[in-house]
Write a protein that holds these residues in place. Structure first.
Motif, PDB file in Angstrom:
ATOM      1  N   ASP A   6      11.294  -9.476   7.564  1.00 16.29           N
ATOM      2  CA  ASP A   6      10.816  -8.257   6.923  1.00 16.29           C
ATOM      3  C   ASP A   6      10.970  -7.149   7.938  1.00 16.29           C
ATOM      4  O   ASP A   6      10.355  -7.192   9.001  1.00 16.29           O
ATOM      5  N   THR A   7      11.822  -6.180   7.647  1.00 19.83           N
ATOM      6  CA  THR A   7      12.172  -5.183   8.657  1.00 19.83           C
ATOM      7  C   THR A   7      11.613  -3.805   8.321  1.00 19.83           C
ATOM      8  O   THR A   7      12.247  -2.789   8.558  1.00 19.83           O
ATOM      9  N   ILE A   8      10.413  -3.768   7.753  1.00 21.31           N
ATOM     10  CA  ILE A   8       9.804  -2.486   7.404  1.00 21.31           C
ATOM     11  C   ILE A   8       9.401  -1.739   8.670  1.00 21.31           C
ATOM     12  O   ILE A   8       8.301  -1.897   9.170  1.00 21.31           O
ATOM     13  N   ARG A   9      10.325  -1.003   9.236  1.00 22.80           N
ATOM     14  CA  ARG A   9      10.018  -0.093  10.336  1.00 22.80           C
ATOM     15  C   ARG A   9       9.109  -0.715  11.385  1.00 22.80           C
ATOM     16  O   ARG A   9       8.185  -0.074  11.880  1.00 22.80           O
ATOM     17  N   ALA A  10       9.341  -1.970  11.732  1.00 28.24           N
ATOM     18  CA  ALA A  10       8.478  -2.641  12.692  1.00 28.24           C
ATOM     19  C   ALA A  10       9.042  -2.527  14.105  1.00 28.24           C
ATOM     20  O   ALA A  10      10.231  -2.717  14.323  1.00 28.24           O
ATOM     21  N   ARG A  11       8.171  -2.198  15.046  1.00 30.91           N
ATOM     22  CA  ARG A  11       8.526  -2.258  16.456  1.00 30.91           C
ATOM     23  C   ARG A  11       7.727  -3.399  17.054  1.00 30.91           C
ATOM     24  O   ARG A  11       6.500  -3.397  17.006  1.00 30.91           O
ATOM     25  N   VAL A  12       8.416  -4.360  17.591  1.00 31.15           N
ATOM     26  CA  VAL A  12       7.787  -5.614  17.987  1.00 31.15           C
ATOM     27  C   VAL A  12       7.092  -5.484  19.333  1.00 31.15           C
ATOM     28  O   VAL A  12       7.666  -4.995  20.300  1.00 31.15           O
ATOM     29  N   LEU A  13       5.845  -5.950  19.369  1.00 32.07           N
ATOM     30  CA  LEU A  13       5.088  -6.040  20.605  1.00 32.07           C
ATOM     31  C   LEU A  13       5.085  -7.483  21.092  1.00 32.07           C
ATOM     32  O   LEU A  13       5.046  -8.409  20.279  1.00 32.07           O
ATOM     33  N   PRO A  14       5.098  -7.710  22.397  1.00 25.10           N
ATOM     34  CA  PRO A  14       4.979  -9.084  22.897  1.00 25.10           C
ATOM     35  C   PRO A  14       3.569  -9.599  22.682  1.00 25.10           C
ATOM     36  O   PRO A  14       2.623  -8.811  22.555  1.00 25.10           O
ATOM     37  N   PRO A  15       3.382 -10.930  22.619  1.00 29.39           N
ATOM     38  CA  PRO A  15       2.047 -11.495  22.378  1.00 29.39           C
ATOM     39  C   PRO A  15       1.014 -11.074  23.410  1.00 29.39           C
ATOM     40  O   PRO A  15      -0.177 -11.042  23.127  1.00 29.39           O
ATOM     41  N   THR A  16       1.456 -10.732  24.628  1.00 31.47           N
ATOM     42  CA  THR A  16       0.528 -10.346  25.689  1.00 31.47           C
ATOM     43  C   THR A  16       0.070  -8.894  25.579  1.00 31.47           C
ATOM     44  O   THR A  16      -0.813  -8.466  26.323  1.00 31.47           O
ATOM     45  N   ALA A  17       0.664  -8.125  24.675  1.00 33.56           N
ATOM     46  CA  ALA A  17       0.311  -6.705  24.533  1.00 33.56           C
ATOM     47  C   ALA A  17      -0.931  -6.587  23.669  1.00 33.56           C
ATOM     48  O   ALA A  17      -0.865  -6.385  22.464  1.00 33.56           O
ATOM     49  N   ARG A  18      -2.080  -6.707  24.294  1.00 32.21           N
ATOM     50  CA  ARG A  18      -3.336  -6.730  23.568  1.00 32.21           C
ATOM     51  C   ARG A  18      -4.175  -5.500  23.900  1.00 32.21           C
ATOM     52  O   ARG A  18      -4.178  -5.009  25.021  1.00 32.21           O
ATOM     53  N   LYS A  19      -4.890  -5.004  22.909  1.00 27.16           N
ATOM     54  CA  LYS A  19      -5.867  -3.954  23.154  1.00 27.16           C
ATOM     55  C   LYS A  19      -6.984  -4.527  24.036  1.00 27.16           C
ATOM     56  O   LYS A  19      -7.313  -5.707  23.902  1.00 27.16           O
ATOM     57  N   PRO A  20      -7.562  -3.755  24.948  1.00 26.84           N
ATOM     58  CA  PRO A  20      -7.425  -2.310  25.167  1.00 26.84           C
ATOM     59  C   PRO A  20      -6.486  -1.931  26.320  1.00 26.84           C
ATOM     60  O   PRO A  20      -6.781  -0.985  27.065  1.00 26.84           O
ATOM     61  N   ASN A  21      -5.401  -2.664  26.519  1.00 28.40           N
ATOM     62  CA  ASN A  21      -4.453  -2.343  27.585  1.00 28.40           C
ATOM     63  C   ASN A  21      -3.883  -0.937  27.366  1.00 28.40           C
ATOM     64  O   ASN A  21      -3.157  -0.709  26.404  1.00 28.40           O
ATOM     65  N   LEU A  28       0.811  -1.226   0.000  1.00 30.33           N
ATOM     66  CA  LEU A  28       0.000   0.000   0.000  1.00 30.33           C
ATOM     67  C   LEU A  28       0.842   1.272   0.000  1.00 30.33           C
ATOM     68  O   LEU A  28       0.294   2.375  -0.061  1.00 30.33           O
ATOM     69  N   GLY A  29       2.156   1.128   0.101  1.00 31.27           N
ATOM     70  CA  GLY A  29       3.022   2.296   0.148  1.00 31.27           C
ATOM     71  C   GLY A  29       3.065   2.948   1.514  1.00 31.27           C
ATOM     72  O   GLY A  29       3.612   4.038   1.664  1.00 31.27           O
ATOM     73  N   LEU A  30       2.528   2.285   2.526  1.00 33.92           N
ATOM     74  CA  LEU A  30       2.529   2.847   3.873  1.00 33.92           C
ATOM     75  C   LEU A  30       3.893   2.767   4.534  1.00 33.92           C
ATOM     76  O   LEU A  30       4.136   3.434   5.546  1.00 33.92           O
ATOM     77  N   ASP A  31       4.775   1.956   3.997  1.00 35.92           N
ATOM     78  CA  ASP A  31       6.113   1.841   4.575  1.00 35.92           C
ATOM     79  C   ASP A  31       6.894   3.142   4.433  1.00 35.92           C
ATOM     80  O   ASP A  31       7.847   3.389   5.180  1.00 35.92           O
ATOM     81  N   THR A  32       6.500   3.980   3.499  1.00 35.42           N
ATOM     82  CA  THR A  32       7.168   5.277   3.338  1.00 35.42           C
ATOM     83  C   THR A  32       6.374   6.409   3.990  1.00 35.42           C
ATOM     84  O   THR A  32       6.849   7.536   4.057  1.00 35.42           O
ATOM     85  N   THR A  33       5.173   6.106   4.464  1.00 34.91           N
ATOM     86  CA  THR A  33       4.317   7.118   5.086  1.00 34.91           C
ATOM     87  C   THR A  33       4.355   7.034   6.607  1.00 34.91           C
ATOM     88  O   THR A  33       4.405   8.055   7.289  1.00 34.91           O
ATOM     89  N   LEU A  34       4.335   5.817   7.135  1.00 38.74           N
ATOM     90  CA  LEU A  34       4.331   5.614   8.576  1.00 38.74           C
ATOM     91  C   LEU A  34       5.759   5.571   9.097  1.00 38.74           C
ATOM     92  O   LEU A  34       6.628   4.899   8.534  1.00 38.74           O
ATOM     93  N   GLU A  35       5.986   6.262  10.171  1.00 33.49           N
ATOM     94  CA  GLU A  35       7.312   6.290  10.777  1.00 33.49           C
ATOM     95  C   GLU A  35       7.675   4.946  11.389  1.00 33.49           C
ATOM     96  O   GLU A  35       8.842   4.553  11.430  1.00 33.49           O
ATOM     97  N   ALA A  36       6.676   4.242  11.876  1.00 26.30           N
ATOM     98  CA  ALA A  36       6.873   2.932  12.480  1.00 26.30           C
ATOM     99  C   ALA A  36       5.534   2.226  12.549  1.00 26.30           C
ATOM    100  O   ALA A  36       4.476   2.860  12.471  1.00 26.30           O
ATOM    101  N   ILE A  37       5.565   0.903  12.686  1.00 24.48           N
ATOM    102  CA  ILE A  37       4.362   0.114  12.895  1.00 24.48           C
ATOM    103  C   ILE A  37       4.599  -0.769  14.113  1.00 24.48           C
ATOM    104  O   ILE A  37       5.539  -1.559  14.136  1.00 24.48           O
ATOM    105  N   TYR A  38       3.753  -0.623  15.112  1.00 27.38           N
ATOM    106  CA  TYR A  38       3.821  -1.456  16.312  1.00 27.38           C
ATOM    107  C   TYR A  38       2.942  -2.682  16.088  1.00 27.38           C
ATOM    108  O   TYR A  38       1.738  -2.554  15.857  1.00 27.38           O
TER     109      TYR A  38
END
Length: 313
Positions: free
Chosen positions: A179-194, A149-159
Protein backbone atom coordinates in the motif's frame (compact mmCIF):
# COMPACT_ATOMS: atom_id res chain seq x y z
CA UNK A 1 -4.15 61.34 29.40
CA UNK A 2 -3.07 59.35 26.38
CA UNK A 3 -5.68 57.09 24.93
CA UNK A 4 -5.34 53.34 25.38
CA UNK A 5 -5.65 50.96 22.49
CA UNK A 6 -6.36 47.24 22.73
CA UNK A 7 -3.20 45.16 22.46
CA UNK A 8 -2.99 43.05 19.31
CA UNK A 9 -1.75 39.54 19.99
CA UNK A 10 0.34 38.16 17.16
CA UNK A 11 -0.20 34.48 16.54
CA UNK A 12 2.82 32.31 15.73
CA UNK A 13 3.26 31.65 12.01
CA UNK A 14 3.33 27.98 11.03
CA UNK A 15 4.73 26.70 7.72
CA UNK A 16 4.44 22.97 8.44
CA UNK A 17 1.76 21.18 10.45
CA UNK A 18 2.87 17.74 11.67
CA UNK A 19 0.04 15.63 13.02
CA UNK A 20 -0.08 12.61 15.25
CA UNK A 21 -2.84 10.39 13.86
CA UNK A 22 -4.58 8.10 16.38
CA UNK A 23 -6.66 10.03 18.94
CA UNK A 24 -5.62 13.33 17.38
CA UNK A 25 -7.49 13.21 14.06
CA UNK A 26 -10.01 10.49 15.05
CA UNK A 27 -10.93 8.41 18.08
CA UNK A 28 -8.93 5.23 17.61
CA UNK A 29 -10.13 3.66 20.87
CA UNK A 30 -13.82 4.19 20.04
CA UNK A 31 -13.57 2.22 16.81
CA UNK A 32 -10.80 -0.31 17.44
CA UNK A 33 -12.07 -1.86 20.67
CA UNK A 34 -15.67 -2.47 19.46
CA UNK A 35 -14.29 -3.83 16.18
CA UNK A 36 -12.10 -6.33 18.02
CA UNK A 37 -15.00 -7.24 20.30
CA UNK A 38 -17.19 -7.99 17.28
CA UNK A 39 -14.44 -10.08 15.71
CA UNK A 40 -13.88 -12.06 18.92
CA UNK A 41 -17.60 -12.75 19.36
CA UNK A 42 -17.89 -14.26 15.89
CA UNK A 43 -14.55 -16.09 16.01
CA UNK A 44 -15.31 -17.65 19.41
CA UNK A 45 -18.50 -19.18 17.99
CA UNK A 46 -16.68 -20.52 14.94
CA UNK A 47 -13.91 -22.04 17.05
CA UNK A 48 -16.19 -23.25 19.85
CA UNK A 49 -14.26 -21.47 22.62
CA UNK A 50 -15.02 -18.74 25.12
CA UNK A 51 -14.53 -15.10 24.21
CA UNK A 52 -12.41 -14.62 27.33
CA UNK A 53 -9.97 -17.33 26.23
CA UNK A 54 -9.68 -15.83 22.76
CA UNK A 55 -9.10 -12.30 24.08
CA UNK A 56 -6.34 -13.62 26.31
CA UNK A 57 -4.71 -15.35 23.34
CA UNK A 58 -4.89 -12.14 21.31
CA UNK A 59 -3.05 -10.24 24.02
CA UNK A 60 -0.30 -12.87 23.96
CA UNK A 61 0.12 -12.32 20.20
CA UNK A 62 0.08 -8.54 20.64
CA UNK A 63 2.76 -8.72 23.33
CA UNK A 64 4.90 -11.05 21.23
CA UNK A 65 4.90 -8.55 18.37
CA UNK A 66 4.83 -5.38 20.50
CA UNK A 67 1.81 -4.20 18.52
CA UNK A 68 -1.79 -4.03 19.76
CA UNK A 69 -3.16 -3.95 16.22
CA UNK A 70 -0.91 -6.62 14.73
CA UNK A 71 -2.51 -7.49 11.36
CA UNK A 72 -4.44 -10.76 11.42
CA UNK A 73 -3.35 -11.53 14.98
CA UNK A 74 -6.34 -13.86 15.25
CA UNK A 75 -4.66 -16.29 12.83
CA UNK A 76 -1.63 -16.55 15.12
CA UNK A 77 -3.49 -17.32 18.35
CA UNK A 78 -2.90 -20.69 19.97
CA UNK A 79 -6.68 -21.14 19.98
CA UNK A 80 -6.92 -20.84 16.19
CA UNK A 81 -3.92 -23.12 15.71
CA UNK A 82 -5.40 -25.72 18.07
CA UNK A 83 -8.93 -25.60 16.65
CA UNK A 84 -7.87 -25.38 13.01
CA UNK A 85 -4.84 -27.69 12.87
CA UNK A 86 -2.88 -28.34 9.71
CA UNK A 87 -4.49 -25.48 7.79
CA UNK A 88 -2.53 -23.04 5.69
CA UNK A 89 -2.74 -19.37 6.61
CA UNK A 90 -4.98 -18.76 3.60
CA UNK A 91 -7.41 -21.57 4.52
CA UNK A 92 -7.47 -20.50 8.15
CA UNK A 93 -8.32 -16.97 7.00
CA UNK A 94 -11.18 -18.30 4.86
CA UNK A 95 -12.52 -20.26 7.82
CA UNK A 96 -12.47 -17.15 10.04
CA UNK A 97 -13.57 -14.72 7.33
CA UNK A 98 -16.93 -13.92 9.05
CA UNK A 99 -14.95 -12.69 12.07
CA UNK A 100 -12.74 -10.41 9.97
CA UNK A 101 -15.85 -9.17 8.16
CA UNK A 102 -17.43 -8.29 11.51
CA UNK A 103 -14.32 -6.27 12.41
CA UNK A 104 -14.42 -4.36 9.11
CA UNK A 105 -18.13 -3.60 9.41
CA UNK A 106 -17.73 -2.06 12.86
CA UNK A 107 -14.69 -0.10 11.69
CA UNK A 108 -16.67 1.31 8.78
CA UNK A 109 -19.48 2.38 11.10
CA UNK A 110 -17.34 3.85 13.90
CA UNK A 111 -14.18 5.26 12.34
CA UNK A 112 -14.75 8.98 11.71
CA UNK A 113 -12.69 12.15 11.89
CA UNK A 114 -13.21 14.30 14.96
CA UNK A 115 -15.53 17.28 14.38
CA UNK A 116 -13.78 20.13 12.64
CA UNK A 117 -10.79 18.12 11.40
CA UNK A 118 -11.71 18.02 7.71
CA UNK A 119 -12.62 21.72 7.49
CA UNK A 120 -9.58 22.83 9.49
CA UNK A 121 -7.15 20.78 7.41
CA UNK A 122 -8.73 22.12 4.22
CA UNK A 123 -8.23 25.69 5.45
CA UNK A 124 -4.63 25.00 6.48
CA UNK A 125 -3.84 23.47 3.11
CA UNK A 126 -5.56 26.35 1.30
CA UNK A 127 -3.21 28.74 3.13
CA UNK A 128 -0.27 26.90 1.57
CA UNK A 129 0.95 25.30 4.78
CA UNK A 130 2.55 21.87 4.55
CA UNK A 131 0.55 19.11 6.29
CA UNK A 132 1.96 15.66 7.10
CA UNK A 133 1.13 12.84 9.50
CA UNK A 134 3.45 11.04 11.91
CA UNK A 135 2.53 7.89 13.80
CA UNK A 136 3.92 4.84 15.55
CA UNK A 137 1.16 2.72 14.00
CA UNK A 138 2.55 0.41 11.33
CA UNK A 139 2.33 1.56 7.71
CA UNK A 140 -0.21 -1.10 6.67
CA UNK A 141 -2.59 -0.08 9.46
CA UNK A 142 -2.29 3.67 9.08
CA UNK A 143 -2.55 3.55 5.29
CA UNK A 144 -5.83 1.65 5.56
CA UNK A 145 -7.25 4.22 7.98
CA UNK A 146 -6.00 7.17 5.93
CA UNK A 147 -7.66 5.82 2.81
CA UNK A 148 -11.01 5.13 4.50
CA UNK A 149 -11.03 8.61 6.11
CA UNK A 150 -10.00 10.45 2.95
CA UNK A 151 -6.77 11.60 4.57
CA UNK A 152 -4.74 10.21 1.69
CA UNK A 153 -5.80 13.25 -0.33
CA UNK A 154 -5.36 15.71 2.55
CA UNK A 155 -1.99 14.74 4.00
CA UNK A 156 1.07 15.30 1.87
CA UNK A 157 2.79 12.32 3.47
CA UNK A 158 2.51 9.98 6.45
CA UNK A 159 5.63 9.01 8.40
CA UNK A 160 5.18 5.52 9.86
CA UNK A 161 7.26 2.44 10.71
CA UNK A 162 7.10 -0.43 8.27
CA UNK A 163 5.17 -3.52 9.31
CA UNK A 164 7.47 -6.51 9.74
CA UNK A 165 5.67 -9.82 9.93
CA UNK A 166 3.85 -12.49 8.00
CA UNK A 167 2.40 -11.47 4.62
CA UNK A 168 -1.27 -10.85 4.00
CA UNK A 169 -3.01 -14.25 4.09
CA UNK A 170 -4.36 -13.74 0.56
CA UNK A 171 -1.02 -12.74 -0.99
CA UNK A 172 0.65 -15.17 -3.37
CA UNK A 173 4.23 -16.44 -3.59
CA UNK A 174 5.04 -14.98 -0.19
CA UNK A 175 4.60 -11.41 -1.39
CA UNK A 176 3.05 -8.89 0.95
CA UNK A 177 0.31 -6.68 -0.35
CA UNK A 178 1.79 -3.22 -0.80
CA UNK A 179 0.00 0.00 0.00
CA UNK A 180 1.84 3.07 -1.23
CA UNK A 181 -0.41 5.86 0.04
CA UNK A 182 2.18 8.60 0.40
CA UNK A 183 4.04 6.67 3.09
CA UNK A 184 7.52 7.58 4.25
CA UNK A 185 8.97 4.62 6.07
CA UNK A 186 10.47 4.96 9.53
CA UNK A 187 12.82 2.33 10.96
CA UNK A 188 11.49 0.31 13.93
CA UNK A 189 13.92 2.13 16.25
CA UNK A 190 12.46 5.56 15.39
CA UNK A 191 10.25 5.91 18.43
CA UNK A 192 8.72 8.92 20.11
CA UNK A 193 9.89 11.05 21.93
CA UNK A 194 13.21 10.95 20.02
CA UNK A 195 13.54 14.57 18.81
CA UNK A 196 15.75 13.53 15.90
CA UNK A 197 12.69 12.07 14.18
CA UNK A 198 10.89 15.43 14.30
CA UNK A 199 14.01 17.31 13.21
CA UNK A 200 14.52 15.10 10.18
CA UNK A 201 10.86 15.46 9.18
CA UNK A 202 11.32 19.24 9.23
CA UNK A 203 14.56 18.85 7.24
CA UNK A 204 12.81 16.77 4.58
CA UNK A 205 10.06 19.37 4.35
CA UNK A 206 12.60 22.18 4.09
CA UNK A 207 10.95 24.03 6.98
CA UNK A 208 12.94 25.07 10.08
CA UNK A 209 11.71 23.50 13.34
CA UNK A 210 10.57 26.82 14.83
CA UNK A 211 8.09 27.14 11.92
CA UNK A 212 6.75 23.63 12.50
CA UNK A 213 3.77 22.85 14.71
CA UNK A 214 3.35 19.33 16.10
CA UNK A 215 -0.12 18.32 17.34
CA UNK A 216 -0.62 15.17 19.40
CA UNK A 217 -2.60 13.69 22.28
CA UNK A 218 0.36 12.34 24.29
CA UNK A 219 2.23 14.76 26.56
CA UNK A 220 5.20 12.51 27.29
CA UNK A 221 5.69 11.47 23.66
CA UNK A 222 4.26 13.99 21.19
CA UNK A 223 4.71 17.22 23.11
CA UNK A 224 8.08 16.30 24.63
CA UNK A 225 9.47 15.24 21.26
CA UNK A 226 8.31 18.42 19.53
CA UNK A 227 9.63 20.77 22.20
CA UNK A 228 13.00 19.01 22.35
CA UNK A 229 13.22 19.37 18.57
CA UNK A 230 12.61 23.12 18.79
CA UNK A 231 9.06 22.97 17.41
CA UNK A 232 5.80 24.49 18.53
CA UNK A 233 3.59 21.92 20.26
CA UNK A 234 -0.18 21.73 20.75
CA UNK A 235 -1.64 19.11 23.07
CA UNK A 236 -4.84 17.50 21.76
CA UNK A 237 -6.32 17.04 25.23
CA UNK A 238 -9.66 16.03 23.69
CA UNK A 239 -7.93 12.86 22.43
CA UNK A 240 -7.32 11.64 25.99
CA UNK A 241 -11.02 11.39 26.82
CA UNK A 242 -12.15 7.78 26.34
CA UNK A 243 -15.11 5.67 27.39
CA UNK A 244 -13.77 3.99 30.59
CA UNK A 245 -15.27 0.62 29.63
CA UNK A 246 -13.64 0.69 26.20
CA UNK A 247 -10.35 1.78 27.74
CA UNK A 248 -10.46 -1.10 30.23
CA UNK A 249 -11.07 -3.59 27.42
CA UNK A 250 -8.27 -2.05 25.35
CA UNK A 251 -5.77 -2.41 28.19
CA UNK A 252 -6.78 -6.08 28.51
CA UNK A 253 -5.95 -6.59 24.81
CA UNK A 254 -2.88 -4.41 24.56
CA UNK A 255 0.84 -5.11 24.56
CA UNK A 256 1.47 -2.15 26.89
CA UNK A 257 3.35 -2.52 30.14
CA UNK A 258 1.72 -1.16 33.33
CA UNK A 259 3.90 1.96 33.44
CA UNK A 260 2.77 2.97 29.94
CA UNK A 261 -0.88 2.47 30.90
CA UNK A 262 -0.41 4.54 34.05
CA UNK A 263 1.23 7.38 32.09
CA UNK A 264 -1.69 7.58 29.68
CA UNK A 265 -4.35 7.35 32.39
CA UNK A 266 -2.73 10.18 34.38
CA UNK A 267 -1.95 12.50 31.45
CA UNK A 268 -4.24 15.28 32.72
CA UNK A 269 -2.61 15.20 36.14
CA UNK A 270 0.96 15.25 34.84
CA UNK A 271 3.31 18.17 35.25
CA UNK A 272 5.37 17.43 32.14
CA UNK A 273 8.98 18.46 31.75
CA UNK A 274 8.01 20.08 28.45
CA UNK A 275 4.69 21.91 28.57
CA UNK A 276 2.66 22.41 25.38
CA UNK A 277 2.38 25.89 23.90
CA UNK A 278 -1.37 25.37 23.46
CA UNK A 279 -3.95 22.99 24.92
CA UNK A 280 -6.76 22.02 22.55
CA UNK A 281 -10.22 20.88 23.56
CA UNK A 282 -11.24 20.64 19.88
CA UNK A 283 -9.14 20.32 16.75
CA UNK A 284 -10.55 23.44 15.08
CA UNK A 285 -9.18 25.59 17.92
CA UNK A 286 -5.86 25.46 16.05
CA UNK A 287 -6.89 28.39 13.86
CA UNK A 288 -7.51 30.52 16.96
CA UNK A 289 -3.90 30.17 18.08
CA UNK A 290 -1.79 29.99 14.91
CA UNK A 291 -1.45 31.61 11.50
CA UNK A 292 -0.80 29.05 8.77
CA UNK A 293 1.13 30.15 5.71
CA UNK A 294 3.13 28.88 2.77
CA UNK A 295 6.87 28.44 3.33
CA UNK A 296 9.37 29.85 0.88
CA UNK A 297 11.80 27.39 -0.66
CA UNK A 298 10.25 24.32 0.92
CA UNK A 299 11.08 20.89 -0.50
CA UNK A 300 8.26 19.16 -2.38
CA UNK A 301 7.88 15.48 -1.54
CA UNK A 302 7.45 13.57 -4.77
CA UNK A 303 5.41 10.34 -4.71
CA UNK A 304 8.34 8.09 -5.63
CA UNK A 305 10.44 9.70 -2.92
CA UNK A 306 7.65 9.17 -0.42
CA UNK A 307 7.56 5.47 -1.06
CA UNK A 308 11.30 4.98 -0.92
CA UNK A 309 12.35 7.50 1.71
CA UNK A 310 13.27 6.71 5.28
CA UNK A 311 14.19 8.62 8.41
CA UNK A 312 16.95 7.33 10.61
CA UNK A 313 16.04 7.57 14.29
Amino acid sequence: MAGRFPMTIRRPVVHALILDMDNTLYDWVAYFVPAVQAMVTVAAKILGVSEQELRGDLQVVHRRHGNTEHPFALLETTTAERCLPGMSRRVRHEHLLPAFTAFNEVRRDRLHLYPGVAATLAAVRAAGCRVVGHTEAKDVNINSRARSLGLDTTLEAIYAPRFVGLPHPLSTDGERKQDTIRARVLPPTARKPNPEIARQISDQLGVPPYRCLYVGDNLSKDVTMAKRAGMLAAWARYGTHHDPHLWRDLVALSHWDPSAVNAVENADAESPQYAPDVVLDAFDELCEHYTFASPAGAVQLEPDCLRAGSVEG
